[in-house]
Scaffold this motif. Structure first.
Motif, short mmCIF file in Angstrom:
data_model
loop_
_atom_site.label_atom_id
_atom_site.label_comp_id
_atom_site.label_asym_id
_atom_site.label_seq_id
_atom_site.Cartn_x
_atom_site.Cartn_y
_atom_site.Cartn_z
N SER A 181 5.54 8.84 -0.49
CA SER A 181 5.58 9.62 0.75
C SER A 181 5.28 8.70 1.94
CB SER A 181 4.60 10.78 0.70
OG SER A 181 3.30 10.32 0.48
N GLU A 182 4.50 7.64 1.66
CA GLU A 182 4.20 6.64 2.69
C GLU A 182 4.04 5.30 2.00
OE1 GLU A 182 1.04 7.36 5.63
OE2 GLU A 182 0.60 9.17 4.51
N PHE A 183 4.40 4.24 2.69
CA PHE A 183 4.08 2.91 2.18
C PHE A 183 4.06 1.92 3.33
CE2 PHE A 183 8.06 0.62 2.49
CZ PHE A 183 9.02 1.62 2.50
N GLU A 184 3.38 0.81 3.08
CA GLU A 184 3.36 -0.28 4.05
C GLU A 184 3.37 -1.58 3.25
OE1 GLU A 184 3.37 0.17 7.37
OE2 GLU A 184 2.89 -1.82 8.16
N VAL A 185 4.21 -2.50 3.66
CA VAL A 185 4.27 -3.83 3.04
C VAL A 185 3.78 -4.84 4.07
CG1 VAL A 185 5.77 -5.59 2.03
CG2 VAL A 185 6.26 -3.16 1.63
N ARG A 186 2.82 -5.65 3.69
CA ARG A 186 2.32 -6.69 4.59
C ARG A 186 2.44 -8.04 3.89
NH1 ARG A 186 -1.59 -2.31 5.02
NH2 ARG A 186 -1.76 -1.53 7.16
N HIS A 211 11.64 4.35 -1.80
CA HIS A 211 11.78 4.91 -0.46
C HIS A 211 12.21 6.38 -0.53
CE1 HIS A 211 12.70 3.58 3.87
NE2 HIS A 211 12.63 4.88 3.85
N SER A 238 0.87 -1.19 0.00
CA SER A 238 0.00 0.00 0.00
C SER A 238 0.90 1.22 0.00
CB SER A 238 -0.88 0.00 1.25
OG SER A 238 -1.53 -1.23 1.39
N SER A 239 0.53 2.22 -0.80
CA SER A 239 1.43 3.37 -0.91
C SER A 239 0.69 4.66 -1.22
CB SER A 239 2.49 3.12 -1.99
OG SER A 239 1.88 3.04 -3.27
N VAL A 240 1.31 5.75 -0.87
CA VAL A 240 0.88 7.08 -1.28
C VAL A 240 2.05 7.68 -2.05
CG1 VAL A 240 0.12 9.35 -0.51
CG2 VAL A 240 -0.65 7.30 0.71
N LYS A 276 12.36 -10.10 -3.14
CA LYS A 276 12.79 -8.91 -2.39
C LYS A 276 14.27 -8.63 -2.60
CE LYS A 276 12.00 -6.67 2.05
NZ LYS A 276 13.24 -5.92 2.20
N VAL A 318 -4.90 6.28 -2.56
CA VAL A 318 -3.94 5.26 -2.14
C VAL A 318 -3.73 4.25 -3.29
CG1 VAL A 318 -5.69 3.72 -1.16
CG2 VAL A 318 -3.37 3.70 -0.23
#
Lengths: 108, 108
Positions: B90-95, B85, B18-20, B72, B55
């Motif tokens: 500006s923001e991200f989350e990896v799950r 990065h 998920s990213s912005v 990866k 998003v």
């Protein structure tokens, strides 16, 4: 809703709902807004992320499998599922997954 | 890429990214296309779904945790992660999540 969900440290659960819409609204927009509002009131709800661009992806995050089962059986949600199947989606896939690790850079 | 991934029966793995985005392209579009092309060549790759609307959500599906680790560490992907990065997000989350069950209605 248009941001990255602030979830706790894993483990927790993710429901990945991927869909392709049929043409026309047929009450879809209002229902989608209502389902987000209603989901957020459920016990064990942790957050939601959603985007549509050709395919739609909505990921909701939950504290437990029980919370997911309860949400799936919510009466208003059951009706939305019925209409989704019948009217709003030409294709969809629901995947229930256990989030094992997570990392990222998010704003406070 | 603009559709629902045809994944096998669970269990398998999902990487929810998920990213912005920051403003401007700065080579992002070309890199994103290349990363999808490159991911699809990796051993254990099962499919990918992606949408951005405020998003961005990209979910890639993998046969094993080892396949995710290998992807990866892919050299070209490492460079994309570094630029992501530094420049694109500006923001991200990896799950990373294990898909335990799935159901849906998809076209042949």
């Amino acid at each position: 809703m248009s941001g990255i969900a602030k979830t706790p440290n894993p483990p927790y659960y993710a429901v990945i709902f991927s869909s392709v819409r049929t043409d026309g609204d047929h009450g879809y927009g209002a229902m989608a807004d209502r389902m987000v509002e209603l989901a957020a009131q459920q016990e064990g709800f942790l957050g939601i992320e959603s985007a549509r661009e050709g395919v739609g992806i909505t990921v909701s995050y939950w504290a437990s499998e029980e919370a997911i089962r309860n949400w799936k059986q919510n009466a208003e949600h059951l009706e939305a599922q019925r209409l989704g199947h019948k009217t709003w989606y030409s294709e969809f896939e629901v995947r229930v997954a256990k989030v094992e690790r997570a990392y990222g850079v998010t704003q406070a």
